[in-house]
Design a protein around this motif. Structure first.
Motif, PDB file in Angstrom:
ATOM      1  N   LEU A 215      22.911  37.080  47.594  1.00 44.77           N
ATOM      2  CA  LEU A 215      23.997  36.120  47.397  1.00 44.77           C
ATOM      3  C   LEU A 215      24.199  35.855  45.900  1.00 44.77           C
ATOM      4  O   LEU A 215      25.321  35.802  45.403  1.00 44.77           O
ATOM      5  N   HIS A 216      23.099  35.719  45.210  1.00 51.59           N
ATOM      6  CA  HIS A 216      23.127  35.469  43.773  1.00 51.59           C
ATOM      7  C   HIS A 216      23.752  36.666  43.034  1.00 51.59           C
ATOM      8  O   HIS A 216      24.585  36.490  42.144  1.00 51.59           O
ATOM      9  N   ASP A 217      23.365  37.885  43.440  1.00 47.55           N
ATOM     10  CA  ASP A 217      23.938  39.093  42.842  1.00 47.55           C
ATOM     11  C   ASP A 217      25.443  39.153  43.076  1.00 47.55           C
ATOM     12  O   ASP A 217      26.208  39.536  42.188  1.00 47.55           O
ATOM     13  N   LEU A 218      25.865  38.784  44.299  1.00 40.25           N
ATOM     14  CA  LEU A 218      27.289  38.831  44.635  1.00 40.25           C
ATOM     15  C   LEU A 218      28.062  37.804  43.816  1.00 40.25           C
ATOM     16  O   LEU A 218      29.147  38.087  43.304  1.00 40.25           O
ATOM     17  N   ASP A 219      27.497  36.605  43.671  1.00 40.97           N
ATOM     18  CA  ASP A 219      28.132  35.576  42.842  1.00 40.97           C
ATOM     19  C   ASP A 219      28.287  36.069  41.407  1.00 40.97           C
ATOM     20  O   ASP A 219      29.343  35.917  40.798  1.00 40.97           O
ATOM     21  N   ASP A 220      27.217  36.650  40.882  1.00 43.05           N
ATOM     22  CA  ASP A 220      27.251  37.163  39.510  1.00 43.05           C
ATOM     23  C   ASP A 220      28.285  38.277  39.366  1.00 43.05           C
ATOM     24  O   ASP A 220      28.975  38.361  38.350  1.00 43.05           O
ATOM     25  N   ALA A 221      28.374  39.137  40.389  1.00 42.10           N
ATOM     26  CA  ALA A 221      29.336  40.236  40.338  1.00 42.10           C
ATOM     27  C   ALA A 221      30.760  39.674  40.288  1.00 42.10           C
ATOM     28  O   ALA A 221      31.613  40.180  39.552  1.00 42.10           O
ATOM     29  N   LEU A 222      31.012  38.605  41.050  1.00 38.97           N
ATOM     30  CA  LEU A 222      32.339  37.978  41.031  1.00 38.97           C
ATOM     31  C   LEU A 222      32.628  37.356  39.664  1.00 38.97           C
ATOM     32  O   LEU A 222      33.745  37.434  39.159  1.00 38.97           O
ATOM     33  N   VAL A 223      31.614  36.746  39.053  1.00 38.69           N
ATOM     34  CA  VAL A 223      31.773  36.175  37.708  1.00 38.69           C
ATOM     35  C   VAL A 223      32.107  37.296  36.711  1.00 38.69           C
ATOM     36  O   VAL A 223      33.005  37.158  35.879  1.00 38.69           O
ATOM     37  N   LYS A 224      31.382  38.420  36.848  1.00 38.58           N
ATOM     38  CA  LYS A 224      31.612  39.545  35.938  1.00 38.58           C
ATOM     39  C   LYS A 224      33.008  40.132  36.143  1.00 38.58           C
ATOM     40  O   LYS A 224      33.647  40.582  35.191  1.00 38.58           O
ATOM     41  N   LEU A 225      33.467  40.110  37.398  1.00 40.62           N
ATOM     42  CA  LEU A 225      34.811  40.600  37.700  1.00 40.62           C
ATOM     43  C   LEU A 225      35.835  39.749  36.953  1.00 40.62           C
ATOM     44  O   LEU A 225      36.786  40.255  36.364  1.00 40.62           O
ATOM     45  N   ASP A 226      35.636  38.430  36.945  1.00 44.91           N
ATOM     46  CA  ASP A 226      36.529  37.516  36.228  1.00 44.91           C
ATOM     47  C   ASP A 226      36.442  37.744  34.724  1.00 44.91           C
ATOM     48  O   ASP A 226      37.430  37.665  34.004  1.00 44.91           O
ATOM     49  N   ALA A 227      35.229  38.023  34.247  1.00 40.03           N
ATOM     50  CA  ALA A 227      35.012  38.180  32.809  1.00 40.03           C
ATOM     51  C   ALA A 227      35.423  39.568  32.320  1.00 40.03           C
ATOM     52  O   ALA A 227      35.474  39.818  31.119  1.00 40.03           O
ATOM     53  N   GLY A 228      35.701  40.474  33.244  1.00 42.95           N
ATOM     54  CA  GLY A 228      36.105  41.823  32.868  1.00 42.95           C
ATOM     55  C   GLY A 228      34.939  42.734  32.523  1.00 42.95           C
ATOM     56  O   GLY A 228      35.116  43.791  31.934  1.00 42.95           O
ATOM     57  N   THR A 229      33.721  42.312  32.879  1.00 39.11           N
ATOM     58  CA  THR A 229      32.551  43.149  32.581  1.00 39.11           C
ATOM     59  C   THR A 229      31.965  43.766  33.845  1.00 39.11           C
ATOM     60  O   THR A 229      30.898  44.381  33.797  1.00 39.11           O
ATOM     61  N   TYR A 230      32.666  43.615  34.957  1.00 38.29           N
ATOM     62  CA  TYR A 230      32.177  44.198  36.213  1.00 38.29           C
ATOM     63  C   TYR A 230      32.128  45.715  36.095  1.00 38.29           C
ATOM     64  O   TYR A 230      33.056  46.317  35.564  1.00 38.29           O
ATOM     65  N   GLY A 231      31.031  46.305  36.592  1.00 36.98           N
ATOM     66  CA  GLY A 231      30.914  47.753  36.553  1.00 36.98           C
ATOM     67  C   GLY A 231      30.162  48.259  35.332  1.00 36.98           C
ATOM     68  O   GLY A 231      29.949  49.448  35.189  1.00 36.98           O
ATOM     69  N   GLU A 232      29.768  47.326  34.445  1.00 33.90           N
ATOM     70  CA  GLU A 232      28.959  47.720  33.292  1.00 33.90           C
ATOM     71  C   GLU A 232      27.494  47.444  33.588  1.00 33.90           C
ATOM     72  O   GLU A 232      27.145  46.405  34.143  1.00 33.90           O
ATOM     73  N   CYS A 233      26.631  48.365  33.171  1.00 38.23           N
ATOM     74  CA  CYS A 233      25.196  48.192  33.340  1.00 38.23           C
ATOM     75  C   CYS A 233      24.726  47.003  32.495  1.00 38.23           C
ATOM     76  O   CYS A 233      25.095  46.875  31.325  1.00 38.23           O
TER      77      CYS A 233
END
Ligand SMILES: [Zn+2]
Length: 109
Positions: A62-80
C-alpha cells in the motif's frame, strides 16, 4: 510520460490500492474470531503470525502504491530510486509500484 499512459497507470495504481485496502480490511475483520475461547492454541498463534506477516506485506505494498502515485504527480514515476534510470515498461507493467530498475533490484546489497 504521455498523458494517456499516465492516466492508465494512475487508474491501475488506484485499483491496486483499493484491492490491497480491501484485503487488509478483510484480514482485520477476522481478528475478532481469535478471541472466541480458543485464543491460546498453537494453531491460532500460527495463524495470527501468518496474518500479521501478510498484513505487514500488504501495508508495505500500500505504501509503495501511494508513493508511486505521488511520483506520478511529481513526474518522476518510472525512474529508479537508486540510479535514476528508466525502470522500463515491461517491469512497470508487472510491478506498477516498482521503486528500482531491474539492475538495482537484482543487485540488492
Ligand atoms: Zn537502478
Amino acid at each position: 510520460m504521455v498523458d494517456a499512459v499516465s492516466s492508465a497507470v494512475r487508474a491501475h495504481l488506484e485499483g491496486e490500492r483499493d484491492r490491497v485496502r480491501g484485503q487488509l480490511r478483510e484480514l482485520h475483520a477476522d481478528d475478532d474470531s481469535f478471541d472466541e475461547g480458543f485464543a491460546d492454541t498453537s494453531q491460532v498463534t500460527a495463524e495470527r503470525g501468518e496474518i500479521e506477516a501478510l498484513s505487514a506485506s500488504l501495508t508495505e505494498t500500500l505504501h509503495d502504491l501511494d508513493d508511486a502515485l505521488v511520483k506520478l504527480d511529481a513526474g518522476t514515476y518510472g525512474e529508479c530510486e537508486r540510479c535514476g534510470a528508466e525502470i522500463g515498461d515491461a517491469r512497470l507493467e508487472a510491478m506498477p509500484a516498482a521503486r528500482l530498475c531491474i539492475a538495482c533490484a537484482s543487485n540488492k546489497r
